[in-house]
Scaffold this active site. Structure first.
Site, PDB file in Angstrom:
ATOM      1  CG  HIS A 104      37.360  31.794  28.654  1.00 40.41           C
ATOM      2  ND1 HIS A 104      38.316  32.305  27.821  1.00 40.41           N
ATOM      3  CD2 HIS A 104      37.901  31.784  29.892  1.00 40.41           C
ATOM      4  CE1 HIS A 104      39.409  32.579  28.515  1.00 40.41           C
ATOM      5  NE2 HIS A 104      39.169  32.271  29.774  1.00 40.41           N
ATOM      6  CB  SER A 105      37.894  35.477  26.720  1.00 40.91           C
ATOM      7  OG  SER A 105      38.640  36.592  26.320  1.00 40.91           O
ATOM      8  CG  LEU A 106      34.884  38.155  21.803  1.00 38.39           C
ATOM      9  CD1 LEU A 106      34.379  39.523  22.252  1.00 38.39           C
ATOM     10  CD2 LEU A 106      35.702  38.275  20.532  1.00 38.39           C
ATOM     11  CB  SER A 108      31.832  35.713  28.872  1.00 32.81           C
ATOM     12  OG  SER A 108      32.805  36.731  28.808  1.00 32.81           O
TER      13      SER A 108
END
Length: 117
Positions: A104-106, A108
């Site tokens: 998720h977010s960074l 990913s």
């Protein structure tokens, strides 16, 4: 009989998904170079929630853009993932299903960069 994968035949026969987290956030916080101690010492005390959010979230993205921090984060996550998979295979030797990375977010972006190298 179903043709699923996994320890007990997969979803076709009642298999389940296991989520095994690989936390990476502390690798930056535990550095010996004092970066985060310095950051905390210069952080304004006004609007504490926003300052904490900026220090905890936004700074990770800024650090990830620096080669030395990105390499450290990727190495930490790769090592953590390898350890998780090794322990999983020791505990569940009959497992033959796929291993999927989710971020998720960074996280990913970290997953993408690991798979891209």
């Amino acid at each position: 009989e179903g043709g699923g994968t996994g320890v007990d035949g997969g979803a076709a026969r009642g298999g389940r998904v296991e989520f095994l987290p690989a936390e990476w956030h502390t690798c930056l916080r535990e550095e010996g170079d004092g970066t985060f101690a310095t950051l905390q010492s210069v952080t304004q005390r006004s609007v504490p929630f926003l300052r904490k959010l900026a220090n905890d979230v936004v700074m990770d993205v800024i650090f990830y853009q620096q080669d030395s921090h990105r390499r450290r984060m990727l190495s930490f996550v790769a090592s953590r993932l390898n350890d998780i998979v090794r322990r999983w295979r020791q505990n569940v030797p009959r497992f033959d299903g796929p291993i999927v990375l989710l971020g998720h977010s960074l996280g990913s972006l970290i997953c993408f960069d690991l798979l891209d190298t």
